[in-house]
Design a protein around this motif. Structure first.
Motif, short mmCIF file in Angstrom:
data_model
loop_
_atom_site.label_atom_id
_atom_site.label_comp_id
_atom_site.label_asym_id
_atom_site.label_seq_id
_atom_site.Cartn_x
_atom_site.Cartn_y
_atom_site.Cartn_z
N LEU A 152 22.93 45.39 20.46
CA LEU A 152 24.06 44.66 19.91
C LEU A 152 25.06 44.31 21.00
CD1 LEU A 152 24.93 43.90 16.94
CD2 LEU A 152 26.42 45.89 17.04
N LYS A 153 25.28 45.27 21.90
CA LYS A 153 26.27 45.07 22.95
C LYS A 153 25.83 43.96 23.90
CE LYS A 153 29.21 47.32 26.25
NZ LYS A 153 30.48 47.94 25.99
N SER A 154 24.50 43.91 24.17
CA SER A 154 24.03 42.89 25.09
C SER A 154 23.81 41.55 24.37
CB SER A 154 22.74 43.35 25.78
OG SER A 154 21.79 43.70 24.81
N GLY A 155 24.27 41.47 23.15
CA GLY A 155 24.24 40.18 22.46
C GLY A 155 23.00 39.92 21.63
N GLU A 159 18.39 44.82 13.15
CA GLU A 159 18.10 44.84 11.71
C GLU A 159 19.02 45.85 11.03
OE1 GLU A 159 17.12 43.65 8.45
OE2 GLU A 159 15.84 42.74 9.99
N LEU A 160 20.00 45.36 10.28
CA LEU A 160 20.99 46.24 9.68
C LEU A 160 20.37 47.23 8.69
CD1 LEU A 160 23.95 47.05 9.27
CD2 LEU A 160 24.15 45.26 7.57
N LYS A 161 19.36 46.76 7.94
CA LYS A 161 18.74 47.62 6.92
C LYS A 161 18.13 48.88 7.59
CE LYS A 161 15.14 46.58 4.46
NZ LYS A 161 14.20 45.52 4.06
N ASP A 162 17.43 48.68 8.69
CA ASP A 162 16.84 49.81 9.41
C ASP A 162 17.91 50.76 9.91
OD1 ASP A 162 14.30 48.99 8.99
OD2 ASP A 162 14.07 47.99 10.94
N LEU A 211 40.33 43.27 15.48
CA LEU A 211 41.35 42.76 16.38
C LEU A 211 40.81 42.53 17.79
CD1 LEU A 211 44.45 44.89 15.32
CD2 LEU A 211 43.87 42.54 14.67
N CYS A 212 40.00 43.45 18.30
CA CYS A 212 39.61 43.39 19.70
C CYS A 212 38.10 43.25 19.91
CB CYS A 212 40.08 44.65 20.44
SG CYS A 212 41.78 45.04 20.14
N GLY A 213 37.33 43.17 18.84
CA GLY A 213 35.87 43.12 18.98
C GLY A 213 35.38 41.78 19.48
N GLY A 214 36.23 40.79 19.45
CA GLY A 214 35.82 39.48 19.94
C GLY A 214 35.05 38.67 18.91
N LYS A 215 34.81 39.25 17.75
CA LYS A 215 34.08 38.48 16.74
C LYS A 215 34.90 38.27 15.49
CE LYS A 215 29.64 39.73 18.48
NZ LYS A 215 28.24 39.56 18.28
N TYR A 220 28.83 41.60 9.17
CA TYR A 220 27.55 42.04 9.69
C TYR A 220 27.74 42.86 10.97
CZ TYR A 220 23.16 41.70 12.31
OH TYR A 220 22.05 41.98 13.06
N TYR A 221 28.59 42.34 11.85
CA TYR A 221 28.86 43.02 13.11
C TYR A 221 29.54 44.38 12.86
CZ TYR A 221 30.93 43.91 17.71
OH TYR A 221 31.30 44.48 18.89
N ILE A 222 30.50 44.36 11.95
CA ILE A 222 31.22 45.61 11.65
C ILE A 222 30.26 46.64 11.06
CG2 ILE A 222 32.99 46.66 10.18
CD1 ILE A 222 34.53 43.99 10.45
N ALA A 223 29.40 46.19 10.13
CA ALA A 223 28.46 47.12 9.51
C ALA A 223 27.51 47.70 10.54
CB ALA A 223 27.69 46.41 8.40
N CYS A 224 27.05 46.86 11.48
CA CYS A 224 26.15 47.35 12.52
C CYS A 224 26.86 48.38 13.40
CB CYS A 224 25.67 46.19 13.40
SG CYS A 224 24.51 45.13 12.54
N GLN A 225 28.13 48.12 13.72
CA GLN A 225 28.89 49.07 14.53
C GLN A 225 29.05 50.40 13.81
OE1 GLN A 225 30.07 49.36 17.48
NE2 GLN A 225 29.98 47.33 18.41
N LEU A 226 29.27 50.34 12.49
CA LEU A 226 29.45 51.58 11.73
C LEU A 226 28.15 52.36 11.62
CD1 LEU A 226 31.77 50.53 8.76
CD2 LEU A 226 32.38 51.71 10.87
#
Lengths: 313, 442
Positions: A152-155, A159-162, A211-215, A220-226
């Motif tokens: 995710l970090k490298s862009g 797969e969020l479900k996994d 605020l600072c995640g850039g997205k 989707y991004y937030i859920a992946c981070q969590l």
């Protein structure tokens, strides 16, 4: 007949019972870890747990302290430590980690409840610094691969479900958000932890991401981070560690927000994709300060009135 | 404004089912009765009887030893055998007037024969004082002192503490059910001393029958109200009770009167009625004899001076060996090693338990779980206080507001490490208070 000071009755809950509840709450994620990574994960767990128990026992015997291993706190430390190890790490790393966690972080600072840093986390960070090659070698299905968080970090796409169910690479116990949340719910329902630390941690982390995640606000991004990395393991099982979080409720919220922000900083701006461990350890270090400024005022407290000089007689 | 409870507190097993449905029964006081000279807070009473003298029921046998003190009356007729040291509920040997009961129960003269309507304010308070009435909930503070605040017109709340939050105790419960008129009447007398004040009967909501009965009785008065409270220990603690009823919070340096409140216990208020309307001094009280070691738990109407051992017999004796015997409730009562101890005016219960939960749980290190902080009704951090108390660090103890502790024991109750937090804090608090007094005297 017995004589003692008041009160003469006691609640049923005990230290041992609390520790057993934590172990039960950790089991779903741990068992899933063994299922996910194979039998080698079980070896890691057995090695760290037995090293932790033995270290504490030997330390107590040598220093002639009361042996308290029956409170199961060493088992909790061992289990947590194993869940923080990548499955491909050499098995001896558990001996070193377990010894460091119990002897250096816990017992040398006075044992149960006296440590200023979560023993399992302290050991993990020690191992991460000492053996970075082993501690960041993540394999999945026998193949070395980046964790979803690193992808995710490298862009890349993940797969969020996994990630929610846990069929991904990572440390043994951190991959399954589902089972970690289940364990968290067990502890909350048993009254072992409450939501102050966990909720303020997760919420402040989300706000930081927006605020600072850039997205911006990207669910989707937030859920992946969590779901990714050690966030759920950290938020439910390590940030909530009694000995190293503030004792006051107000302090717990401040502490949660602090680690939430630090996790965000490490994950977004740091070189590594992960940052939960260091964030919580930093939080542990500021705990005494937070406690100091959030000490409650007693019931009926009135600010001391300063007498004016030269007042009327 | 009113919150009807306070923050913190605990929910221990209440054990009231053992005795709550047992109507109040009189008990034979036995042959020899012991009247400790100090049954109250303040100066001990001074004996005014001599060896060999015959006394009647209700006759004054000791005079108040000062303003903050209370006289003592004989509860039986008989002969004074002398003044001897005898053990009291807290385990000390204290001087007691010993009276041999002649079993005639010959009544002495009443305190007065006046009608309440004809009495002045001072006379009412005077009769309360002469009747030897003290706080019967346990503290034993002389009631006439409470009724004489510096500025009576500042009092706007007269509260009857009907919480009975101590587990196992049912004496107040039975009194409320069986003598509700007397309770409301006693409160009306109190209210007559403070024109403009409202009366509140503050009852925990685990006693819905009392709430119903007292609501009905209170309907006749436009200044008496029933306040149901959340059932929680220590709801009956004075400061917490005042907060629940009025929303005012006071600290340890203040008196209820500073918040415009007067707080008295159920039995005390009924004693006020007895003193003022009947002229009967305080020589009887209700004692709950209960616990899993007692064959037949009961609520007894007991003449003060009766030995606890007599009560145990009257309750059918022990059905199994008691491991712990407590005068009072399990949270704040005194453990006793001897039951040849007299019932005093402030003895609310005798609790006999087959298991001592304290001895069964040995203390282990604090795990910093924070439960003590959560339950502390005074919003302290008991683990921290106990920690500095164990190191005799008085300065830190004071800096962490140790003096604000109400000694309710909730912290020890919840502690999963089974630490004796309340014991450590209480011990340090005693020392700190004594040192503060010493400093003040200099």
């Amino acid at each position: 007949m017995h004589v003692s000071s008041t009160p003469h009755v006691r609640a049923k809950s005990s230290t041992t019972q609390i520790m057993l509840t934590v172990i039960i709450a950790l089991l779903p994620a741990a068992v899933f870890g063994v299922h996910n990574f194979g039998i080698r994960a079980l070896w890691h767990i057995l090695i760290t747990v037995s090293t932790c128990i033995l270290s504490e026992l030997v330390f107590d015997l040598i220093t002639k302290r009361k042996v308290l291993i029956t409170d199961f706190s060493a088992v909790v430390t061992g289990l947590l430590l194993a869940m923080n190890l990548p499955v491909a790490a050499p098995l001896w790393i558990g001996f070193i980690g377990g010894f460091f966690a119990i002897i250096v972080v816990k017992m040398l600072f006075g044992g149960l409840g006296q440590n200023f840093m979560n023993p399992a986390l302290g050991a993990r960070c020690f191992l991460l610094i000492s053996f970075p090659k082993f501690m960041t070698n993540f394999t999945y299905d026998g193949v070395s691969s980046a964790t979803p968080l690193a992808v995710l970090k490298s862009g890349g796409n993940v797969e969020l479900k996994d990630m929610i169910f846990g069929n991904t690479g990572g440390t043994i116990g951190e991959t399954s958000m589902l089972f970690l949340v289940l364990g968290g719910c067990i502890m909350i329902m048993a009254g072992v932890i409450d939501m102050y630390v966990t909720a303020s941690y997760i919420l402040s982390f989300i706000v930081f991401l927006i605020l600072c995640g850039g997205k911006g606000f990207d669910p989707y991004y937030i859920a992946c981070q969590l779901a990714g990395g050690g966030l759920m393991l950290g938020a439910f099982f390590m940030a909530t560690d009694y000995a190293t979080r503030p004792v006051t409720k107000k302090g717990q919220v401040i502490y949660g927000i602090f680690i939430g922000i630090m996790t965000g900083v490490f994950r977004i701006f740091g070189p590594s994709a992960e940052g939960v461990s260091y964030a919580i350890i930093l939080g542990n270090l500021v705990t005494p300060l937070i406690e100091k400024i959030t000490m409650p005022k007693p019931f009926g407290y009135e600010k001391p009135v300063k007498e004016k000089k030269g007042g009327k007689a | 404004m009113a919150r009807f409870t306070f923050a913190g507190g605990i929910h221990p097993y209440d054990g009231k089912d053992l005795s709550k449905d047992k109507p109040i029964k009189e008990v034979d006081p036995g042959k020899t009765l012991y009247f400790p000279l100090s049954q109250h807070i303040g100066a001990p009473a001074t004996p005014i009887v001599e060896k060999g003298q015959r006394v009647l029921v209700g006759e004054k046998i000791a005079e108040a030893g000062g303003f903050v003190s209370a006289p003592i009356h004989s509860s039986v007729s008989g002969t004074v055998k002398g003044i001897e040291d005898h053990r009291n509920a807290t385990g000390d040997m204290v001087p007691c007037i010993v009276i041999e009961n002649d079993e005639q129960y010959e009544e002495g003269l009443p305190l007065h024969q006046k009608l309440f309507e004809d009495m002045t304010r001072e006379e009412v308070i005077g009769y309360v004082k002469e009747a030897g009435i003290i706080g019967m909930g346990g503290a034993g503070f002389p009631t006439h002192v409470k009724l004489s605040p510096k500025d009576p017109s500042a009092i706007d709340c007269v509260i009857v503490n009907c919480a009975e939050c101590e587990p196992y105790l049912t004496s107040d419960y039975r009194k409320m059910l069986e003598e509700p008129e007397k309770l409301v009447r006693g409160l009306a007398i109190e209210l007559s001393l403070f024109p403009g004040a409202n009366g509140y009967l503050a009852i925990e909501d685990n006693k819905p029958d009392c709430i119903r009965v007292l609501r009905e009785k209170a309907r006749k008065f436009d200044n008496i109200f029933v306040r149901p409270l959340k059932t929680k220990f220590p709801q009956g603690s004075e400061r917490q009770l005042i907060y629940a009823v009025t929303g005012r919070s006071i600290n340890s340096k203040k008196l209820p009167a500073d918040a415009g409140c007067i707080v008295n216990n159920v039995d005390t208020v009924i004693a006020i009625h007895n003193a003022v309307d009947v002229g009967k001094p305080l020589y009887e009280r209700i004692v709950t004899v209960t616990g899993d070691a007692i064959a037949n738990p009961q609520n007894f109407k007991v003449r003060t001076g009766t030995l606890y051992s007599t009560l145990v017999e009257a309750a059918g004796g022990f059905k199994s060996e008691p491991e712990k015997i407590i005068s009072g409730g399990p949270m704040m009562g005194f453990a006793m090693f001897d039951i040849e101890v007299p019932v005093a005016k402030s003895s609310s219960a005798l609790l006999c338990m087959t298991k001592d939960e304290v001895a069964a749980n040995s203390p282990s290190p604090c795990i910093n779980c924070g439960r003590c902080t959560e339950v502390c009704p005074s919003r302290l951090v008991p683990a921290k206080l106990a920690d500095v108390a164990e190191r005799f660090d008085e300065e830190s103890f004071l800096a962490n507001y140790g003096l604000e502790c109400v000694e309710c024991g909730s912290c020890s109750y919840v502690c999963p490490a089974k630490k004796q937090l309340a014991q450590a804090i209480k011990t340090m608090r005693k020392t700190a208070l004594a040192n503060a007094r010493k400093r003040a005297q200099k």
